[in-house]
Design an enzyme around this catalytic site. Sequence first.
Site, short mmCIF file in Angstrom:
data_model
loop_
_atom_site.label_atom_id
_atom_site.label_comp_id
_atom_site.label_asym_id
_atom_site.label_seq_id
_atom_site.Cartn_x
_atom_site.Cartn_y
_atom_site.Cartn_z
N LYS A 1 -45.36 -77.35 40.11
CA LYS A 1 -45.76 -76.12 39.23
C LYS A 1 -47.17 -76.20 39.04
CE LYS A 1 -41.53 -75.19 36.66
NZ LYS A 1 -41.11 -75.43 35.11
N LYS B 1 -34.82 -75.10 46.95
CA LYS B 1 -33.91 -74.80 45.66
C LYS B 1 -33.86 -73.34 45.33
CE LYS B 1 -35.28 -75.54 41.90
NZ LYS B 1 -36.06 -75.91 40.26
N LYS C 1 -35.52 -69.34 39.91
CA LYS C 1 -35.75 -68.01 38.98
C LYS C 1 -36.95 -67.48 39.38
CE LYS C 1 -33.72 -69.75 34.81
NZ LYS C 1 -34.58 -70.66 34.08
P1 TYM Z 1 -33.93 -74.06 34.03
O1 TYM Z 1 -34.28 -72.92 33.08
O2 TYM Z 1 -35.08 -74.18 35.27
O3 TYM Z 1 -32.65 -74.25 34.58
C1 TYM Z 1 -31.48 -74.17 33.84
C2 TYM Z 1 -30.32 -74.93 34.39
O4 TYM Z 1 -30.04 -74.60 35.71
C3 TYM Z 1 -30.02 -75.69 36.71
N1 TYM Z 1 -30.56 -74.92 37.93
C4 TYM Z 1 -29.83 -75.34 38.94
N2 TYM Z 1 -28.64 -75.95 39.35
C5 TYM Z 1 -28.32 -75.86 40.72
N3 TYM Z 1 -28.70 -75.27 41.72
C6 TYM Z 1 -29.98 -74.72 41.34
N4 TYM Z 1 -30.80 -74.12 42.26
C7 TYM Z 1 -30.61 -74.51 39.90
N5 TYM Z 1 -31.70 -74.24 39.40
C8 TYM Z 1 -31.47 -74.69 38.20
C9 TYM Z 1 -31.15 -76.66 36.05
O5 TYM Z 1 -30.79 -77.86 36.49
C10 TYM Z 1 -30.70 -76.67 34.58
O6 TYM Z 1 -29.74 -77.46 33.96
N6 TYM Z 1 -36.17 -77.97 31.75
C11 TYM Z 1 -34.91 -77.19 31.73
C12 TYM Z 1 -34.47 -76.62 30.30
C13 TYM Z 1 -34.52 -77.53 29.28
C14 TYM Z 1 -33.43 -78.32 29.20
C15 TYM Z 1 -33.73 -79.08 27.89
C16 TYM Z 1 -32.27 -78.84 29.80
C17 TYM Z 1 -35.48 -77.65 28.14
N7 TYM Z 1 -34.59 -78.64 27.32
C18 TYM Z 1 -32.73 -80.05 27.17
C19 TYM Z 1 -31.52 -79.82 29.29
C20 TYM Z 1 -31.76 -80.72 28.09
C21 TYM Z 1 -35.32 -76.14 32.82
O7 TYM Z 1 -36.35 -75.56 32.97
O8 TYM Z 1 -34.04 -75.39 33.20
#
Ligand code: TYM
Length: 330
Positions: free
Chosen positions: A112, A193, A196
């Site tokens: 990032k 991957k 979003k």
């Molecule tokens: P975020 O918002 O990027 O993504 C949310 C969840 O979706 C999963 N994910 C995917 N799984 C499979 N294939 C993909 N291409 C894909 N893209 C995203 C992510 O692994 C995630 O589970 N840092 C985290 C948010 C967060 C969090 C937490 C998670 C903040 N605090 C505490 C767990 C516990 C994030 O940016 O996820």
Amino acid sequence: MTPRVLSGIQPSGNLHIGNYLGALGNWVKMQHDYESIFCIVDLHAITVYQKPEELRAKVREIAALFLAAGIDPQHSRIVVQSTVAAHSELAWLLTCVTPMGWLERMTQFKAKAAAQESVGDGLFQYPVLMAADILLYQANIVPVGEDQMQHLELARDIAQRFNSLYGETFTMPATRLPLVGARVMGLDDPTAKMSKSATGSGHAVALLDPPATIKKTIMRATTDSNPGVDFETMGPGVQNLLNIFQAFSDWTNDQMKAHFTGMRYGDLKKQVTEMTISKLEPIQKRYAEIVADPGYLEGIIRAGADAVRPTADATVRLVKERMGIYTETA
Ligand code: TYM
């Protein structure tokens, strides 16, 4: 005591089938076996600039999508991170026990940061705030997609370091990945991957995409030069399409092989399209009903925060006490 599950999603960009298959759909399946907390992490989203009015709308959209996907508000707590101040407070306390070297190693930070002209300190601290989200509730299990594994390792390292400096305080959280769908790849580029933040049509299927858009995106997906599906020699594009189908359908490997071996790519794509639409249509229908009643949604968000605040505050109090931070004694 019932074990606790916690996870979160950032309210930035459009939720896509990667988020659903890697996280949200999995939460829905497991929620009733645990005490469940699912967060909309708006404080994480602002580590890169968000237009204020868009961020405000996104938080509600994601809360509605949680419900539409099947999160049961009678059982699970839906929490907007910023409405429980203890998340920020614990993040600072944990920042003070986290070596910078640990954060410098985070691959998401490196990726990032490379994409930004100016890198905010928040982007660097991001994984500490994530550790705080988890440790605040002494969560036992954190269901996420594969891209969050390194952040979870860090959360455990921070917990361990805190425990060894100040005495047993935090529960060690375990990572839980889905069996299939932990890493959904971009449909336009199956070596990256699904994300979003990646723009451009053809990359992702968003949960709220209309059927015609879903069809267009999947039918244009990158495959390879084989004449049909060959499980031995297939490239990452075909593998990704099969993964998506399998994650939605819960078919076994044997069922997948029996059904798809030799199938032409046009037919494979048609079947992946039909499967995806059949799973997303009911979610979209419920979503439309939920957003038609904003009061209902606000009530759920408020109730979620009210329910978890005592646990969160108790953890912060304990952590402060352990660290010798001023706490009222009488
Ligand atoms: P975020 O918002 O990027 O993504 C949310 C969840 O979706 C999963 N994910 C995917 N799984 C499979 N294939 C993909 N291409 C894909 N893209 C995203 C992510 O692994 C995630 O589970 N840092 C985290 C948010 C967060 C969090 C937490 C998670 C903040 N605090 C505490 C767990 C516990 C994030 O940016 O996820």
